[in-house]
Design an enzyme around this catalytic site. Structure first.
Site, short mmCIF file in Angstrom:
data_model
loop_
_atom_site.label_atom_id
_atom_site.label_comp_id
_atom_site.label_asym_id
_atom_site.label_seq_id
_atom_site.Cartn_x
_atom_site.Cartn_y
_atom_site.Cartn_z
N ASP A 13 9.24 5.15 4.83
CA ASP A 13 8.36 5.91 5.73
C ASP A 13 7.93 7.30 5.22
O ASP A 13 7.98 8.28 5.98
CB ASP A 13 9.01 6.04 7.12
CG ASP A 13 9.27 4.70 7.80
OD1 ASP A 13 8.92 3.66 7.21
OD2 ASP A 13 9.83 4.70 8.91
N LYS A 111 6.54 -1.93 9.80
CA LYS A 111 7.48 -2.17 10.89
C LYS A 111 7.09 -1.37 12.12
O LYS A 111 6.36 -0.39 12.03
CB LYS A 111 8.90 -1.82 10.45
CG LYS A 111 9.04 -0.37 10.08
CD LYS A 111 10.41 -0.07 9.54
CE LYS A 111 10.53 1.39 9.19
NZ LYS A 111 10.25 2.31 10.30
N CYS A 156 15.37 5.95 10.44
CA CYS A 156 15.00 4.73 9.70
C CYS A 156 15.80 4.52 8.43
O CYS A 156 16.11 3.38 8.08
CB CYS A 156 13.50 4.71 9.46
SG CYS A 156 12.61 4.47 11.03
C1 VGL Z 1 11.18 7.01 12.50
C2 VGL Z 1 11.37 7.76 14.65
C3 VGL Z 1 10.35 6.94 15.06
C4 VGL Z 1 11.67 7.09 11.09
C5 VGL Z 1 10.16 6.17 12.88
O1 VGL Z 1 10.92 6.71 10.17
O2 VGL Z 1 12.82 7.53 10.89
N1 VGL Z 1 11.79 7.79 13.39
N2 VGL Z 1 9.74 6.15 14.16
#
Ligand code: VGL
Ligand code: ZN
Length: 208
Positions: A13, A111, A156
């Site tokens: 991410d 995701k 994540c």
């Molecule tokens: C994430 C919160 C919401 C992450 C993704 O990538 O850690 N955290 N969506």
């Protein structure tokens, strides 16, 4: 550390919304990028994950009345933190940060695509039952040890590394290649949890 062709780097991410100025900015999130670029160049096997939500996603506080970002709610699969709207499919915020330079990555795993369920882990959605298919991909490629980098360390990255272990892979987290959000002590809780599960957090100098 000698990297073999059974090892893979999973870059979690590294998207605009998790970097400075983004909708759900991890403090100094973009500072992981030079470290990730350097370490990724050492790996033959790399995949990227991309948080990728519909705009009516259940994890967005804006989709619940009288709720604000960082409140929590109970959903049928358990407790869920409510986030600012982030990583909306096809938005600029959902794009990979432009400084991320990992051209040899073989897969982008998206995701959080289902409206009614969040997905922190790259392996299972937050019901811990719905698979993303990643374990099958990695197994078929013959990759056994997974090194994790990216954002956010305490969400994540944490849940992906822990699920990797549960799915039968070896997991290692690269410390300087991750940054956390830190909600209610979640960075310390993550260190504790990784340690208790035998998942090493290694310094990046081990690769050079
Ligand atoms: C994430 C919160 C919401 C992450 C993704 O990538 O850690 N955290 N969506
Ligand atoms: Zn998300």
């Amino acid at each position: 550390m000698k990297i073999s062709n059974k090892d893979a780097l999973i870059v979690v991410d590294v998207q605009n919304d998790f970097c400075s100025g983004g909708a759900l900015a991890v403090p100094g999130g973009e500072k992981v990028i030079p470290a990730i670029n350097r370490v990724a160049a050492k790996f033959e096997n790399v995949i990227l994950t991309q948080d990728w939500h519909p705009e009516d996603h259940v994890s967005f506080a804006s989709n619940h009345t009288h709720k604000r970002p960082f409140d929590t709610i109970e959903l049928n699969y358990g407790n869920q933190v409510l986030w600012p709207d982030h990583c909306i499919q096809d938005s600029v915020g959902a794009e990979f940060h432009r400084a991320l330079a990992v051209p040899h990555a073989s897969l982008v795993l998206r995701k959080g695509i289902h409206r009614d369920i969040d997905s922190y882990s790259a392996f299972y959605e937050n019901d811990h039952k719905t698979p993303t298919g990643l374990a099958g991909y990695l197994r078929e490629r013959g990759w056994q040890t997974l090194f994790f980098a990216g954002l956010a360390f305490d969400f994540c990255v944490r849940y992906s590394a822990e699920d990797a272990r549960r799915a039968g892979f070896d997991a290692v987290v690269i410390e300087e290649a991750c940054r956390g959000i830190d909600i209610d002590g979640s960075i310390a809780a993550t260190h504790h949890s990784l340690k208790s599960q035998g998942i090493p957090v290694v310094g990046i100098e081990a690769f050079f």
